[in-house]
Design a protein around this motif. Structure first.
Motif, PDB file in Angstrom:
ATOM      1  N   HIS A  67      10.091  46.243  34.967  1.00  0.00           N
ATOM      2  CA  HIS A  67      11.278  46.679  34.221  1.00  0.00           C
ATOM      3  C   HIS A  67      12.379  47.159  35.169  1.00  0.00           C
ATOM      4  CE1 HIS A  67       8.391  47.503  30.660  1.00  0.00           C
ATOM      5  NE2 HIS A  67       8.790  46.244  30.671  1.00  0.00           N
ATOM      6  N   SER A 116      13.872  44.124  37.019  1.00  0.00           N
ATOM      7  CA  SER A 116      14.349  43.012  36.205  1.00  0.00           C
ATOM      8  C   SER A 116      15.820  42.755  36.518  1.00  0.00           C
ATOM      9  CB  SER A 116      14.183  43.329  34.718  1.00  0.00           C
ATOM     10  OG  SER A 116      15.094  44.337  34.324  1.00  0.00           O
ATOM     11  N   TRP A 127      18.496  43.059  34.879  1.00  0.00           N
ATOM     12  CA  TRP A 127      19.451  44.063  34.439  1.00  0.00           C
ATOM     13  C   TRP A 127      18.961  45.494  34.609  1.00  0.00           C
ATOM     14  CZ3 TRP A 127      23.875  41.951  34.453  1.00  0.00           C
ATOM     15  CH2 TRP A 127      24.029  40.615  34.063  1.00  0.00           C
ATOM     16  N   GLY A 128      17.662  45.694  34.677  1.00  0.00           N
ATOM     17  CA  GLY A 128      17.114  47.046  34.807  1.00  0.00           C
ATOM     18  C   GLY A 128      17.621  47.764  36.042  1.00  0.00           C
ATOM     19  N   SER A 130      16.895  46.135  27.967  1.00  0.00           N
ATOM     20  CA  SER A 130      16.648  46.830  29.230  1.00  0.00           C
ATOM     21  C   SER A 130      16.540  48.335  29.012  1.00  0.00           C
ATOM     22  CB  SER A 130      17.758  46.535  30.238  1.00  0.00           C
ATOM     23  OG  SER A 130      17.796  45.165  30.546  1.00  0.00           O
TER      24      SER A 130
END
Length: 119
Positions: free
Chosen positions: A31, A34, A36-37, A69
């Motif tokens: 996460h 990722s 966008w995380g 996200s």
């Protein structure tokens, strides 16, 4: 195996086996890293922001991806979420202590990259 996570005792503390597919820490890493995380964490290191402020700050992110996200990062305990009972509701996000701790090396990484690109 403890709760689906692989734990290995090392000295005085147990450590997660991050290369095991059932490891809880692996999900958090997924996460955080990722697409966008990582941008959400870096953006929230500056200040707490409302949803639309985050969306405007992170160019190229869709509302759907931002919501996904944020949901994952909140569930992982990296980001907190506060809803003000107004019409429409005002939702503010910020980093937890854990999120600040994780976000610090990410910020350092991007600082190093941007310093090198400037050369």
């Amino acid at each position: 195996m403890t709760g689906g996570s692989q734990l290995t005792p090392t000295g005085t503390e147990a450590r997660y086996e991050v290369f095991h597919t059932d490891c809880a820490a692996r999900d958090v890493v997924d996460h955080v890293t990722s697409r966008w995380g990582i941008w959400v964490l870096i953006c929230l290191r500056r200040s707490d922001l409302r949803f639309f402020e985050l969306r405007e700050s992170i160019q190229g992110i869709s509302e759907k991806m931002l919501a996904q996200s944020l949901r994952a990062l909140v569930a992982d305990g990296l980001v907190w979420r506060r809803v003000e009972p107004t019409t429409p509701p005002q939702v503010t996000y910020g980093l937890t202590e854990f999120g600040r701790d994780v976000g610090e090396p990410l910020t350092e990484l991007f600082d190093r990259i941007t310093r090198r690109l400037a050369d």
